[in-house]
Design a protein around this motif. Structure first.
Motif, PDB file in Angstrom:
ATOM      1  N   HIS A  39       0.836  -1.209   0.000  1.00 24.84           N
ATOM      2  CA  HIS A  39       0.000   0.000   0.000  1.00 24.84           C
ATOM      3  C   HIS A  39       0.869   1.258   0.000  1.00 24.84           C
ATOM      4  O   HIS A  39       0.581   2.224  -0.720  1.00 24.84           O
ATOM      5  CB  HIS A  39      -0.916  -0.008   1.221  1.00 24.84           C
ATOM      6  CG  HIS A  39      -1.649   1.279   1.451  1.00 24.84           C
ATOM      7  ND1 HIS A  39      -2.607   1.760   0.575  1.00 24.84           N
ATOM      8  CD2 HIS A  39      -1.559   2.204   2.454  1.00 24.84           C
ATOM      9  CE1 HIS A  39      -3.079   2.916   1.023  1.00 24.84           C
ATOM     10  NE2 HIS A  39      -2.454   3.208   2.161  1.00 24.84           N
ATOM     11  N   HIS A  40       1.938   1.244   0.785  1.00 24.05           N
ATOM     12  CA  HIS A  40       2.850   2.391   0.826  1.00 24.05           C
ATOM     13  C   HIS A  40       3.505   2.616  -0.544  1.00 24.05           C
ATOM     14  O   HIS A  40       3.637   3.769  -0.997  1.00 24.05           O
ATOM     15  CB  HIS A  40       3.920   2.151   1.889  1.00 24.05           C
ATOM     16  CG  HIS A  40       4.946   3.241   1.972  1.00 24.05           C
ATOM     17  ND1 HIS A  40       4.683   4.486   2.518  1.00 24.05           N
ATOM     18  CD2 HIS A  40       6.253   3.285   1.558  1.00 24.05           C
ATOM     19  CE1 HIS A  40       5.769   5.236   2.448  1.00 24.05           C
ATOM     20  NE2 HIS A  40       6.730   4.536   1.872  1.00 24.05           N
ATOM     21  N   THR A  41       3.901   1.541  -1.210  1.00 17.67           N
ATOM     22  CA  THR A  41       4.500   1.660  -2.550  1.00 17.67           C
ATOM     23  C   THR A  41       3.518   2.275  -3.537  1.00 17.67           C
ATOM     24  O   THR A  41       3.881   3.131  -4.350  1.00 17.67           O
ATOM     25  CB  THR A  41       4.944   0.274  -3.053  1.00 17.67           C
ATOM     26  OG1 THR A  41       5.905  -0.283  -2.155  1.00 17.67           O
ATOM     27  CG2 THR A  41       5.562   0.378  -4.447  1.00 17.67           C
ATOM     28  N   LYS A 217       4.785  -1.667 -11.467  1.00 12.31           N
ATOM     29  CA  LYS A 217       5.169  -2.857 -10.705  1.00 12.31           C
ATOM     30  C   LYS A 217       4.940  -2.604  -9.204  1.00 12.31           C
ATOM     31  O   LYS A 217       5.857  -2.188  -8.494  1.00 12.31           O
ATOM     32  CB  LYS A 217       6.639  -3.195 -10.953  1.00 12.31           C
ATOM     33  CG  LYS A 217       6.943  -3.522 -12.409  1.00 12.31           C
ATOM     34  CD  LYS A 217       8.427  -3.721 -12.643  1.00 12.31           C
ATOM     35  CE  LYS A 217       9.151  -2.400 -12.707  1.00 12.31           C
ATOM     36  NZ  LYS A 217      10.512  -2.513 -13.273  1.00 12.31           N
ATOM     37  N   PRO A 218       3.749  -2.847  -8.694  1.00 12.28           N
ATOM     38  CA  PRO A 218       3.474  -2.604  -7.270  1.00 12.28           C
ATOM     39  C   PRO A 218       4.312  -3.464  -6.329  1.00 12.28           C
ATOM     40  O   PRO A 218       4.514  -3.096  -5.171  1.00 12.28           O
ATOM     41  CB  PRO A 218       1.987  -2.938  -7.131  1.00 12.28           C
ATOM     42  CG  PRO A 218       1.420  -2.786  -8.509  1.00 12.28           C
ATOM     43  CD  PRO A 218       2.512  -3.216  -9.428  1.00 12.28           C
ATOM     44  N   LEU A 219       4.808  -4.626  -6.791  1.00  9.05           N
ATOM     45  CA  LEU A 219       5.605  -5.520  -5.948  1.00  9.05           C
ATOM     46  C   LEU A 219       7.102  -5.271  -6.106  1.00  9.05           C
ATOM     47  O   LEU A 219       7.912  -6.134  -5.755  1.00  9.05           O
ATOM     48  CB  LEU A 219       5.301  -6.985  -6.282  1.00  9.05           C
ATOM     49  CG  LEU A 219       3.857  -7.459  -6.111  1.00  9.05           C
ATOM     50  CD1 LEU A 219       3.747  -8.941  -6.437  1.00  9.05           C
ATOM     51  CD2 LEU A 219       3.360  -7.193  -4.703  1.00  9.05           C
ATOM     52  N   LYS A 220       7.484  -4.099  -6.594  1.00  9.11           N
ATOM     53  CA  LYS A 220       8.889  -3.837  -6.905  1.00  9.11           C
ATOM     54  C   LYS A 220       9.806  -4.025  -5.703  1.00  9.11           C
ATOM     55  O   LYS A 220      10.944  -4.487  -5.859  1.00  9.11           O
ATOM     56  CB  LYS A 220       9.034  -2.412  -7.435  1.00  9.11           C
ATOM     57  CG  LYS A 220      10.473  -2.016  -7.740  1.00  9.11           C
ATOM     58  CD  LYS A 220      10.598  -0.574  -8.163  1.00  9.11           C
ATOM     59  CE  LYS A 220      12.063  -0.180  -8.333  1.00  9.11           C
ATOM     60  NZ  LYS A 220      12.225   1.243  -8.711  1.00  9.11           N
ATOM     61  N   TYR A 221       9.359  -3.704  -4.496  1.00  8.22           N
ATOM     62  CA  TYR A 221      10.218  -3.780  -3.320  1.00  8.22           C
ATOM     63  C   TYR A 221       9.891  -4.995  -2.440  1.00  8.22           C
ATOM     64  O   TYR A 221      10.357  -5.073  -1.304  1.00  8.22           O
ATOM     65  CB  TYR A 221      10.094  -2.496  -2.495  1.00  8.22           C
ATOM     66  CG  TYR A 221      10.487  -1.263  -3.267  1.00  8.22           C
ATOM     67  CD1 TYR A 221      11.809  -1.029  -3.631  1.00  8.22           C
ATOM     68  CD2 TYR A 221       9.540  -0.324  -3.664  1.00  8.22           C
ATOM     69  CE1 TYR A 221      12.180   0.089  -4.357  1.00  8.22           C
ATOM     70  CE2 TYR A 221       9.895   0.802  -4.383  1.00  8.22           C
ATOM     71  CZ  TYR A 221      11.216   1.002  -4.724  1.00  8.22           C
ATOM     72  OH  TYR A 221      11.576   2.118  -5.454  1.00  8.22           O
ATOM     73  N   SER A 267      19.974  -7.933   2.934  1.00 10.83           N
ATOM     74  CA  SER A 267      19.546  -6.668   2.320  1.00 10.83           C
ATOM     75  C   SER A 267      20.138  -6.448   0.940  1.00 10.83           C
ATOM     76  O   SER A 267      19.886  -5.407   0.320  1.00 10.83           O
ATOM     77  CB  SER A 267      19.932  -5.491   3.227  1.00 10.83           C
ATOM     78  OG  SER A 267      21.347  -5.406   3.356  1.00 10.83           O
ATOM     79  N   ALA A 268      20.914  -7.413   0.435  1.00 10.48           N
ATOM     80  CA  ALA A 268      21.623  -7.226  -0.841  1.00 10.48           C
ATOM     81  C   ALA A 268      20.662  -6.966  -1.999  1.00 10.48           C
ATOM     82  O   ALA A 268      20.970  -6.184  -2.904  1.00 10.48           O
ATOM     83  CB  ALA A 268      22.491  -8.442  -1.147  1.00 10.48           C
ATOM     84  N   ILE A 269      19.487  -7.598  -1.976  1.00 10.96           N
ATOM     85  CA  ILE A 269      18.541  -7.440  -3.090  1.00 10.96           C
ATOM     86  C   ILE A 269      18.075  -5.989  -3.188  1.00 10.96           C
ATOM     87  O   ILE A 269      18.145  -5.362  -4.258  1.00 10.96           O
ATOM     88  CB  ILE A 269      17.348  -8.389  -2.914  1.00 10.96           C
ATOM     89  CG1 ILE A 269      17.805  -9.839  -3.040  1.00 10.96           C
ATOM     90  CG2 ILE A 269      16.255  -8.087  -3.938  1.00 10.96           C
ATOM     91  CD1 ILE A 269      16.706 -10.865  -2.813  1.00 10.96           C
ATOM     92  N   LEU A 270      17.610  -5.439  -2.070  1.00  9.68           N
ATOM     93  CA  LEU A 270      17.175  -4.042  -2.097  1.00  9.68           C
ATOM     94  C   LEU A 270      18.352  -3.098  -2.326  1.00  9.68           C
ATOM     95  O   LEU A 270      18.188  -2.042  -2.944  1.00  9.68           O
ATOM     96  CB  LEU A 270      16.459  -3.688  -0.795  1.00  9.68           C
ATOM     97  CG  LEU A 270      14.988  -4.100  -0.687  1.00  9.68           C
ATOM     98  CD1 LEU A 270      14.393  -3.608   0.623  1.00  9.68           C
ATOM     99  CD2 LEU A 270      14.175  -3.565  -1.854  1.00  9.68           C
TER     100      LEU A 270
END
Length: 447
Positions: A39-41, A217-221, A267-270
């Motif tokens: 929702h925040h994204t 892309k709402p699921l980007k993070y 945290s490497a992905i983000l």
């Protein structure tokens, strides 16, 4: 030792070790945090507006299924005021896509959303099975990525929808960042790191044109592992078999590297995603550096992840193993047992050894820099967006990539229009029989 309590509510027992930050959460808190972050994204990037019709690119895999479920929940909870529909693309892969489409049909009933299915054979005259038979398994994801992106836009245009959302997650974006860095393709990097991958084009004033489709892309993070956890604890119905052609894709190499980095540093992905966003700002003429005033959303070969990008595509079946582990945990919980989850670790000495070897390989066997290999910076030409002269699709070239690929396929398509009339052969004896055999031999040689 007493069980650890949830880090948020402090009352329920912690059942989930969150992959993103290793916080210990209970089931209800994890689901709440996951949905709140999505929702925040959506709100911080102003992805939706009230009254908008949105097509969800549905493949039946975990990403698109979770996306449909979360958007339906958030739309009802926060009153977005949007209309959600499902749009599926049938690539024509027997034993894979036909089964996953059955899952999509069930999802359409479960979420009470209308469903539209559009096939490659209808749009291009080719199925992916035919393409792979023609070109082989090397490079087939390039065809599928280009065709799929254009198919989603064309399907949305047919439905009168101006916005398509896809289930690409943080792992997908991080893989794309690495792929574009390895290929030295910085202009594409600036496009793929944006949460809105294309915007309505100024080259067409027709509102129903497929060049006027917004993609986001709402699921980007959202981490891929957290998507699996959410689907598991929400008991979502999804298809988890890997595409039979995707293991040969270049993306698999980037995926393996990302997974190794995640094991060492969660945290490497983000971190990779954020770094890609920062680098994109440095690219001259990019959408990010010019605050999206430039329209440079050129279709990318593997930007969408190739075949079945929304399904379980991890190297070595890691997501499948994770799903199996979750199922075993449930069985153990019912039996009153505890399941210990262990993971392999990379020691510092092994990491140092790999680093030394990489440096030696870059500088030469003797550890000295090689002479005579001056590297000149490559100038990236500025792209001017227009329309394909053949199909009218958004393209920076006169002929879009989909048309170029189709032209190559059609030139090499076997000519199967020769028919043999056996009755005529019997009546006219040797002459016609000789000619027919000659045509047959030519046809076999051509294949």
């Amino acid at each position: 030792m007493p069980p650890a309590p949830c880090a948020l509510c402090k009352t329920n027992r912690a059942l989930i070790l969150r992959p993103k930050d290793h916080s210990k959460l209970c089931k209800s808190c994890f689901i709440s945090v996951f949905e709140t972050e999505i929702h925040h994204t959506i709100t911080t990037n102003t992805l939706f507006y009230r009254g908008e019709r949105i097509a969800i690119g549905a493949s039946g895999g975990k990403d698109s299924t979770v996306l449909a479920s979360v958007l339906k929940t958030l739309n009802e909870r926060y009153d977005y005021g949007v209309e959600l529909i499902l749009l599926s693309i049938d690539e024509g892969i027997k034993g894979y896509r036909d089964d996953s489409l059955e899952t999509v049909k069930r999802n359409a009933k479960q979420y009470d959303m209308p469903l539209t299915i559009l096939g490659y054979d209808e749009l291009y005259g080719w199925t992916m099975d035919q393409v792979v038979e023609q070109v082989g398994k090397k490079g087939n994801c390039t065809y599928c990525g280009v065709f799929r992106r254009q198919a989603l836009d064309r399907g949305a245009a047919r439905l009168g929808v101006r916005h398509v959302v896809t289930g690409h997650n943080a792992d997908d974006v991080a893989e794309t960042v690495l792929m574009n860095l390895l290929r030295g393709d910085l202009p594409r990097l600036s496009r793929t790191t944006s949460i809105v991958t294309s915007t309505p084009s100024a080259v067409s004033s027709d509102p129903n044109s497929h060049t006027n489709i917004k993609r986001s892309k709402p699921l980007k993070y959202a981490y891929e592992k957290e998507i699996v956890l959410y689907a598991h604890h929400k008991n979502l119905d999804y298809f988890s078999t890997e595409c039979i052609y995707s293991p040969e894709a270049f993306r698999g190499s980037a995926r393996a590297l990302i997974k190794n980095l995640e094991r060492v540093r969660p945290s490497a992905i983000l971190d990779v995603v954020r770094s890609g966003e920062d680098m994109a700002k440095l690219v001259p003429g990019s959408d990010v550096s010019c605050e999206r005033t430039c329209s440079s959303a050129t279709p990318a070969a593997e930007e969408e992840g190739g075949c079945g990008s929304s399904n379980g595509r991890t190297a070595g079946g890691e997501m499948a193993n994770m799903e199996l582990q979750l199922a075993q945990n449930d069985v153990a919980a019912e039996a009153g047992l505890e399941v210990e989850i262990t993971s392999s670790h990379i020691t510092s000495s092994q990491l140092e050894e790999h680093t030394v070897k990489a440096v030696q390989a870059a500088n030469g066997k003797n550890g000295r820099k090689k002479k005579g290999l001056a590297i000149t910076p490559r100038k990236n030409p500025k792209q001017v967006m227009g329309q394909c002269k053949r199909c009218g699709y958004l393209s920076s070239q006169e002929i879009c990539k989909a048309c170029v690929l189709l032209e190559g396929l059609n030139k090499n398509r076997p000519k199967n229009s020769i028919e043999v009339d056996y009755e005529v052969q019997e009546k006219e004896n040797g002459v016609v029989q000789c000619v027919t055999n000659g045509l047959t031999r030519v046809h076999i040689t051509g294949d």
